[in-house]
Design an enzyme around this catalytic site. Sequence first.
Site, PDB file in Angstrom:
ATOM      1  CG  HIS A   3      -9.310  -0.318   0.044  1.00  0.00           C
ATOM      2  ND1 HIS A   3      -8.636  -0.398   1.250  1.00  0.00           N
ATOM      3  CD2 HIS A   3     -10.630  -0.465   0.335  1.00  0.00           C
ATOM      4  CE1 HIS A   3      -9.518  -0.573   2.226  1.00  0.00           C
ATOM      5  NE2 HIS A   3     -10.721  -0.611   1.699  1.00  0.00           N
ATOM      6  CB  SER A   5      -0.887   0.017   1.246  1.00  0.00           C
ATOM      7  OG  SER A   5      -1.442   1.317   1.385  1.00  0.00           O
ATOM      8  CG  HIS A  38      -3.907  -1.812  -1.260  1.00  0.00           C
ATOM      9  ND1 HIS A  38      -4.986  -2.621  -1.531  1.00  0.00           N
ATOM     10  CD2 HIS A  38      -4.305  -0.997  -0.251  1.00  0.00           C
ATOM     11  CE1 HIS A  38      -5.979  -2.322  -0.712  1.00  0.00           C
ATOM     12  NE2 HIS A  38      -5.598  -1.329   0.074  1.00  0.00           N
ATOM     13  CG  ASP A  92      -5.202   2.202   1.036  1.00  0.00           C
ATOM     14  OD1 ASP A  92      -6.105   1.346   1.065  1.00  0.00           O
ATOM     15  OD2 ASP A  92      -4.027   1.973   1.399  1.00  0.00           O
ATOM     16  CG  MET A 117     -11.360   2.598   2.638  1.00  0.00           C
ATOM     17  SD  MET A 117      -9.827   2.798   3.543  1.00  0.00           S
ATOM     18  CE  MET A 117      -8.669   2.921   2.182  1.00  0.00           C
ATOM     19  CG  MET A 155      -8.663   6.760   2.912  1.00  0.00           C
ATOM     20  SD  MET A 155      -7.620   6.992   4.355  1.00  0.00           S
ATOM     21  CE  MET A 155      -6.735   5.435   4.362  1.00  0.00           C
ATOM     22  N   GLY A 207       1.410  -1.988   4.016  1.00  0.00           N
ATOM     23  CA  GLY A 207       1.922  -0.644   3.783  1.00  0.00           C
ATOM     24  C   GLY A 207       3.173  -0.414   4.595  1.00  0.00           C
ATOM     25  CG  MET A 218     -11.148  -3.099   5.735  1.00  0.00           C
ATOM     26  SD  MET A 218      -9.715  -2.533   4.813  1.00  0.00           S
ATOM     27  CE  MET A 218      -8.717  -1.738   6.045  1.00  0.00           C
ATOM     28  CG  ASP A 222      -5.972  -3.063   3.467  1.00  0.00           C
ATOM     29  OD1 ASP A 222      -4.811  -2.785   3.833  1.00  0.00           O
ATOM     30  OD2 ASP A 222      -6.729  -2.231   2.917  1.00  0.00           O
ATOM     31  N   GLY A 280      -0.508   1.829   9.543  1.00  0.00           N
ATOM     32  CA  GLY A 280       0.332   1.721  10.733  1.00  0.00           C
ATOM     33  C   GLY A 280      -0.375   1.272  11.996  1.00  0.00           C
TER      34      GLY A 280
HETATM   35  O1  5RP Z   1      -6.792   0.532   3.785  1.00  0.00           O
HETATM   36  C1  5RP Z   1      -5.903   0.862   4.526  1.00  0.00           C
HETATM   37  C2  5RP Z   1      -6.187   1.717   5.725  1.00  0.00           C
HETATM   38  O2  5RP Z   1      -7.525   1.998   5.791  1.00  0.00           O
HETATM   39  C3  5RP Z   1      -4.463   0.482   4.225  1.00  0.00           C
HETATM   40  O3  5RP Z   1      -4.445  -0.276   3.028  1.00  0.00           O
HETATM   41  C4  5RP Z   1      -3.824  -0.309   5.335  1.00  0.00           C
HETATM   42  O4  5RP Z   1      -3.933   0.308   6.560  1.00  0.00           O
HETATM   43  C5  5RP Z   1      -2.377  -0.671   5.004  1.00  0.00           C
HETATM   44  O5  5RP Z   1      -1.491  -0.051   5.828  1.00  0.00           O
HETATM   45  P1  5RP Z   1      -0.656  -0.817   6.992  1.00  0.00           P
HETATM   46  O6  5RP Z   1      -0.087  -2.059   6.343  1.00  0.00           O
HETATM   47  O7  5RP Z   1       0.339   0.187   7.373  1.00  0.00           O
HETATM   48  O8  5RP Z   1      -1.639  -1.176   8.065  1.00  0.00           O
HETATM   49 FE   FE2 Z   2      -6.423  -0.460   1.880  1.00  0.00          FE
END
Ligand code: 5RP
Ligand code: FE2
Length: 220
Positions: A70, A11, A36, A38, A72, A40, A201, A141, A179, A149
Site C-alpha cells: 500500500h 498489516s 499488508h 504500508d 501512501m 508512508m 493491523g 481507506m 483498510d 490503531g
Molecule cells: O494504511 C494504514 C494506515 O494508513 C494501515 O494499513 C491501517 O491503519 C491498518 O492498521 P489498523 O488496523 O491498526 O487500523
Molecule cells: Fe494500509
Amino acid sequence: MVKNSLVLAPSILAADCAALGDAVGKIKNAGLKWVHFDVMDAHFVPNLSFGPQFLKRLRELYPDMFFDVHLMMDNPHLYIDAFASAGASLINVHLEPDFPLAETLREIHLKGLKVGITIKPKTSVFELAPYLPFVDLAMLMTVEPGFGGQTIVENAHERIAALKKLREEMKLNFRIEIDGGVTAQNVSNCIKAGADTIVAGTAFFKHTDELLAAIAAENK
Ligand SMILES: O=C(CO)[C@H](O)[C@H](O)COP(=O)(O)O
Ligand SMILES: [Fe+2]
C-alpha cells in the site's frame, strides 16, 4: 458474477518493528497468505514507515507469502520498479496525488503484478469508476491514512455498499479491500456490506483470536 473468496491481510505496521520477520511468521502460522505492507512518505501522509529494503528481506524469508503493498506516497510511480524488484505481489496506489495514474496501473500490470487503487475516506467512490476496469482490487481507506490503531469511519458500510453496487453495474470482479480500524466487532458488518479483502493491523496483532473467530463466522 464470481464471488471473491474472503481474504484477511494483516498489516505489519502494528507489529513489533524490531521483529518484522516474526510478524510475517505469525501471519503464516495463522494459515494466512496475504501480508499488508504500508509505505508512508511523510508527504502524502504525515508519517514514515518502511522502504523496499524491508520488503526485499521479508520476501527472502517468506517466498510463498502474498505481499499487498500500500503506497501512501505523492510520487508512487517513481517507486514501482523498486517495490516490484523487492518482491511485491500487488501494488496499491492512491487516486488522490497528482501523478500519471493510468500509466502507473498499466506499468504495475506489465511487471506481472496484481494492481490496486485506493481512496481516502473523503474521496467519492465514484471517482474510482474510470480506473476500475484496469484493477484487480479497489481499496477503501476506512481511516485517514497515516497511522494504525484509529477508529473506523462512520460511513464505511455505505461506501463499501456503493463500491459493490458500482462493481455490479460495471460487471467487474475486482476485490473490495478495506483498510483501517477493522476490529472483531465491526468486521462482520463490513463483510456483509461487500468487503472481501480485510486489512487489520491492531486487531490482528493485539486481538488475534477474536478477529480470526469473527472472520471464520462470516466465511462459512
Ligand atoms: O494504511 C494504514 C494506515 O494508513 C494501515 O494499513 C491501517 O491503519 C491498518 O492498521 P489498523 O488496523 O491498526 O487500523
Ligand atoms: Fe494500509
